[in-house]
Write a protein that holds these residues in place. Structure first.
Motif, mmCIF file in Angstrom:
data_model
loop_
_atom_site.group_PDB
_atom_site.id
_atom_site.type_symbol
_atom_site.label_atom_id
_atom_site.label_comp_id
_atom_site.label_asym_id
_atom_site.label_seq_id
_atom_site.Cartn_x
_atom_site.Cartn_y
_atom_site.Cartn_z
ATOM 1 N N PRO A 127 0.830 -1.214 0.000
ATOM 2 C CA PRO A 127 0.000 0.000 0.000
ATOM 3 C C PRO A 127 0.863 1.263 0.000
ATOM 4 C CG PRO A 127 -0.833 -1.577 1.593
ATOM 5 C CD PRO A 127 0.505 -2.088 1.134
ATOM 6 N N ASP A 128 0.331 2.305 -0.633
ATOM 7 C CA ASP A 128 1.012 3.589 -0.671
ATOM 8 C C ASP A 128 0.006 4.700 -0.404
ATOM 9 O OD1 ASP A 128 -0.487 3.649 -2.983
ATOM 10 O OD2 ASP A 128 1.223 3.517 -4.340
ATOM 11 N N GLY A 129 0.432 5.937 -0.560
ATOM 12 C CA GLY A 129 -0.452 7.059 -0.288
ATOM 13 C C GLY A 129 -1.701 7.063 -1.152
ATOM 14 N N ARG A 130 -1.565 6.615 -2.407
ATOM 15 C CA ARG A 130 -2.734 6.571 -3.289
ATOM 16 C C ARG A 130 -3.784 5.597 -2.772
ATOM 17 N NH1 ARG A 130 -0.147 5.094 -8.841
ATOM 18 N NH2 ARG A 130 1.124 3.879 -7.386
ATOM 19 N N LEU A 131 -3.337 4.447 -2.260
ATOM 20 C CA LEU A 131 -4.297 3.477 -1.731
ATOM 21 C C LEU A 131 -4.945 4.011 -0.462
ATOM 22 C CD1 LEU A 131 -5.291 0.681 -2.624
ATOM 23 C CD2 LEU A 131 -3.804 -0.302 -0.876
ATOM 24 N N GLY A 132 -4.177 4.713 0.371
ATOM 25 C CA GLY A 132 -4.756 5.343 1.549
ATOM 26 C C GLY A 132 -5.826 6.358 1.179
ATOM 27 N N ALA A 133 -5.563 7.141 0.127
ATOM 28 C CA ALA A 133 -6.550 8.113 -0.335
ATOM 29 C C ALA A 133 -7.803 7.415 -0.854
ATOM 30 C CB ALA A 133 -5.945 8.997 -1.420
ATOM 31 N N GLU A 134 -7.643 6.274 -1.535
ATOM 32 C CA GLU A 134 -8.796 5.516 -2.016
ATOM 33 C C GLU A 134 -9.641 5.020 -0.847
ATOM 34 O OE1 GLU A 134 -7.784 2.379 -4.745
ATOM 35 O OE2 GLU A 134 -6.334 3.642 -5.794
ATOM 36 N N ALA A 135 -8.983 4.539 0.218
ATOM 37 C CA ALA A 135 -9.720 4.077 1.393
ATOM 38 C C ALA A 135 -10.463 5.244 2.050
ATOM 39 C CB ALA A 135 -8.766 3.415 2.382
ATOM 40 N N TYR A 136 -9.823 6.400 2.114
ATOM 41 C CA TYR A 136 -10.477 7.591 2.654
ATOM 42 C C TYR A 136 -11.712 7.936 1.832
ATOM 43 C CZ TYR A 136 -11.230 12.487 3.942
ATOM 44 O OH TYR A 136 -11.799 13.665 4.347
ATOM 45 N N ASP A 137 -11.569 7.939 0.524
ATOM 46 C CA ASP A 137 -12.696 8.267 -0.344
ATOM 47 C C ASP A 137 -13.840 7.289 -0.159
ATOM 48 O OD1 ASP A 137 -11.199 10.374 -1.311
ATOM 49 O OD2 ASP A 137 -10.595 9.330 -3.148
ATOM 50 N N ALA A 138 -13.503 5.998 -0.009
ATOM 51 C CA ALA A 138 -14.543 4.986 0.188
ATOM 52 C C ALA A 138 -15.294 5.211 1.491
ATOM 53 C CB ALA A 138 -13.932 3.585 0.168
ATOM 54 N N ALA A 139 -14.596 5.717 2.495
ATOM 55 C CA ALA A 139 -15.238 5.958 3.788
ATOM 56 C C ALA A 139 -16.257 7.085 3.721
ATOM 57 C CB ALA A 139 -14.192 6.275 4.850
ATOM 58 N N THR A 140 -16.157 7.942 2.733
ATOM 59 C CA THR A 140 -17.074 9.068 2.648
ATOM 60 C C THR A 140 -18.365 8.739 1.920
ATOM 61 O OG1 THR A 140 -16.121 9.894 0.570
ATOM 62 C CG2 THR A 140 -15.127 10.657 2.628
ATOM 63 N N TRP A 141 -18.410 7.566 1.229
ATOM 64 C CA TRP A 141 -19.620 7.270 0.463
ATOM 65 C C TRP A 141 -20.059 5.813 0.502
ATOM 66 C CZ3 TRP A 141 -19.171 3.436 -3.082
ATOM 67 C CH2 TRP A 141 -17.897 3.141 -3.566
ATOM 68 N N SER A 142 -19.145 4.894 0.828
ATOM 69 C CA SER A 142 -19.434 3.470 0.633
ATOM 70 C C SER A 142 -20.545 2.979 1.543
ATOM 71 C CB SER A 142 -18.183 2.635 0.890
ATOM 72 O OG SER A 142 -18.501 1.249 0.823
ATOM 73 N N PRO A 143 -21.563 2.301 0.983
ATOM 74 C CA PRO A 143 -22.599 1.700 1.820
ATOM 75 C C PRO A 143 -22.148 0.384 2.445
ATOM 76 C CG PRO A 143 -23.041 1.232 -0.474
ATOM 77 C CD PRO A 143 -21.839 2.141 -0.454
ATOM 78 N N ASP A 144 -20.966 -0.108 2.044
ATOM 79 C CA ASP A 144 -20.483 -1.400 2.518
ATOM 80 C C ASP A 144 -19.360 -1.256 3.532
ATOM 81 O OD1 ASP A 144 -22.237 -2.757 0.783
ATOM 82 O OD2 ASP A 144 -20.816 -2.541 -0.873
ATOM 83 N N SER A 145 -19.356 -0.155 4.274
ATOM 84 C CA SER A 145 -18.264 0.092 5.200
ATOM 85 C C SER A 145 -18.235 -0.903 6.354
ATOM 86 C CB SER A 145 -18.364 1.517 5.757
ATOM 87 O OG SER A 145 -19.576 1.694 6.467
ATOM 88 N N TRP A 146 -19.328 -1.617 6.551
ATOM 89 C CA TRP A 146 -19.390 -2.576 7.661
ATOM 90 C C TRP A 146 -18.976 -3.979 7.221
ATOM 91 C CZ3 TRP A 146 -22.542 -6.540 6.280
ATOM 92 C CH2 TRP A 146 -23.450 -6.286 5.237
ATOM 93 N N VAL A 147 -18.563 -4.162 5.966
ATOM 94 C CA VAL A 147 -18.346 -5.492 5.401
ATOM 95 C C VAL A 147 -17.228 -6.233 6.137
ATOM 96 C CG1 VAL A 147 -16.668 -4.740 3.670
ATOM 97 C CG2 VAL A 147 -18.104 -6.737 3.223
ATOM 98 N N ASN A 148 -17.389 -7.550 6.265
ATOM 99 C CA ASN A 148 -16.361 -8.425 6.817
ATOM 100 C C ASN A 148 -15.708 -9.217 5.688
ATOM 101 O OD1 ASN A 148 -17.033 -7.793 9.543
ATOM 102 N ND2 ASN A 148 -18.700 -9.281 9.498
ATOM 103 N N GLY A 149 -14.506 -9.735 5.943
ATOM 104 C CA GLY A 149 -13.882 -10.636 4.988
ATOM 105 C C GLY A 149 -12.519 -10.176 4.532
ATOM 106 N N SER A 150 -12.090 -10.699 3.386
ATOM 107 C CA SER A 150 -10.746 -10.430 2.854
ATOM 108 C C SER A 150 -10.765 -9.147 2.040
ATOM 109 C CB SER A 150 -10.283 -11.623 2.011
ATOM 110 O OG SER A 150 -10.267 -12.811 2.800
ATOM 111 N N VAL A 151 -10.916 -8.026 2.729
ATOM 112 C CA VAL A 151 -10.989 -6.701 2.118
ATOM 113 C C VAL A 151 -10.054 -5.766 2.870
ATOM 114 C CG1 VAL A 151 -13.382 -7.027 1.361
ATOM 115 C CG2 VAL A 151 -12.915 -5.988 3.595
ATOM 116 N N GLY A 152 -9.788 -4.607 2.265
ATOM 117 C CA GLY A 152 -8.995 -3.600 2.937
ATOM 118 C C GLY A 152 -7.702 -4.161 3.497
ATOM 119 N N ALA A 153 -7.391 -3.793 4.730
ATOM 120 C CA ALA A 153 -6.158 -4.238 5.365
ATOM 121 C C ALA A 153 -6.091 -5.743 5.534
ATOM 122 C CB ALA A 153 -6.002 -3.555 6.722
ATOM 123 N N GLY A 154 -7.234 -6.425 5.455
ATOM 124 C CA GLY A 154 -7.262 -7.876 5.612
ATOM 125 C C GLY A 154 -7.144 -8.653 4.324
ATOM 126 N N THR A 155 -6.894 -7.989 3.201
ATOM 127 C CA THR A 155 -6.894 -8.651 1.901
ATOM 128 C C THR A 155 -5.886 -9.791 1.827
ATOM 129 O OG1 THR A 155 -7.635 -6.624 0.806
ATOM 130 C CG2 THR A 155 -6.587 -8.282 -0.577
#
Length: 376
Positions: A127-155
């Motif tokens: 991960p780099d700064g661009r991926l961090g910015a993508e995660a930030y952007d997702a936090a502002t709109w994503s309806p799936d922010s509560w999702v469990n599984g092999s996503v985000g830091a757990g990929t």
């Protein structure tokens, strides 16, 4: 007690969660960001593993200046992945959110990493700064922010040879206080009950939460050979509440959440884990009987300044206040309930991570190894 509406971290009102990941072309990693509500959040931390990778954790010492943080970053990439927090910091700064200083603001973004280097095939695919910015952007709109599984830091996470990932859980206490956790499960230890194939964290479930599961068949348990220590690992996460807490109390909440980690993962806090948990308080709910800062009953103090995230335009002349101090702090009984819940929700979050993880070559999912746990 019951779970919150989504049984996840976002049941603590005001928190937002965003995930971003890269899979393919040598990558199998990702970043998760927890964004504070507009007023920021009080935070503490407890590091128990012997091989941690962290950023800005010293600021969370109660003796130090900053009272509010603006985001928490959980990420893959080991120490390389800490640069993901820079992308989150840039986004916050562009929005005018941060600690007020002369000329602008400085966003406060503590972070912790897991070791997942090379799990997509290329060691430096991180991960780099661009991926961090993508995660930030997702936090502002994503309806799936509560999702469990092999996503985000757990990929790219692995736990005891099984596919790991992100898990969440919440509980609403009889007092109306919400406590929730999010775990990135990437442990060298086993998540299984030593006496069988049941997930240890399910023992702390709320009524009905894990009732669909059963003890796996003996032949499946006998066939499974857990992984031996082959690399660095690390389980990281956050535990949060809407009750007003001090920095010291947030640190205690993080510490007790490690009890929940150790109940769900065995062994925990090893020499090749960097287990780190952040404790968070959004301060939305004062403890019953508490008085607000600056109220006539409490009396104004020199520290009753701005406690919200401050835009660059409003930074001048404002100062952070120690939230939850004095009569705002919860009594022993209320704090005890929150701490006890913090340990249990973290255990449950670990179990949900394993149940939702996606299997792959070299790291099968729990569901694939123990299909009879679902009655198959």
């Amino acid at each position: 007690m019951t779970a919150g509406a989504t049984n996840s971290l976002v049941d603590v009102a005001g928190l937002r969660v965003g995930h971003a990941q890269r899979v393919g072309d040598g990558y199998r990693t990702g970043t998760t960001v927890v964004l504070a509500p507009p007023g920021g959040m009080v935070a503490g931390v407890d590091v128990r593993g012997a091989a941690p990778g962290t950023r800005e954790t010293e600021l969370l010492d109660p003796r130090n200046l900053v009272e509010r943080v603006h985001a928490i970053v959980l990420t893959g990439g080991s120490a390389y992945g800490l640069s993901a927090a820079c992308g989150v910091m840039e986004r916050l700064a562009d929005a005018g959110i941060g600690f007020p200083v002369e000329g602008g603001v400085v966003p406060i973004v503590p972070a912790a990493v897991i070791y997942d280097l090379g799990r997509g095939g290329v060691f430096r695919a991180v991960p780099d700064g661009r991926l961090g910015a993508e995660a930030y952007d997702a936090a502002t709109w994503s309806p799936d922010s509560w999702v469990n599984g092999s996503v985000g830091a757990g990929t790219g996470a692995v736990a005891g040879g099984l596919a790991g990932g992100i898990g969440t859980a919440s509980v609403v206490l009889p007092s109306g206080v919400t406590v929730a956790a999010m775990a990135v499960v990437n442990a060298v230890g086993s998540v299984l009950d030593p006496a069988g194939g049941r997930l240890s964290g399910t023992r702390y479930g709320l009524p009905g939460e894990f009732d669909h599961l059963r003890e796996p068949r003996e032949e499946e348990v006998a066939a499974w050979q857990g992984a031996t220590v082959t690399s660095f690992n690390t389980t990281i996460g956050v535990v949060a509440t809407d009750l007003t807490l001090t920095k010291a109390q947030c640190g205690k909440l993080a510490g007790v959440a490690h009890d929940g980690l150790a109940r769900a993962i065995r062994p925990a806090h090893t020499m090749v884990d960097g287990d780190t948990i952040f404790g968070l308080s959004t301060c939305a709910l004062p403890f019953p009987g508490a008085t607000a800062p600056g109220s006539p009953e409490r009396g104004a103090t020199a520290f009753d300044g701005a406690v919200r995230s401050t835009s660059a335009e409003g930074a001048a002349g404002s100062a952070p206040a120690p939230v939850g101090a004095g009569r705002n702090a919860p009594g022993a009984a209320g704090l005890h309930d929150v701490l006890a819940a913090g340990a249990d929700v973290f255990s449950r979050a670990v179990a949900h991570a394993m149940l939702a993880a996606t299997g792959r070559d070299g790291a099968p999912a729990y569901r694939d190894v123990f299909p009879s746990a679902w009655g198959n």
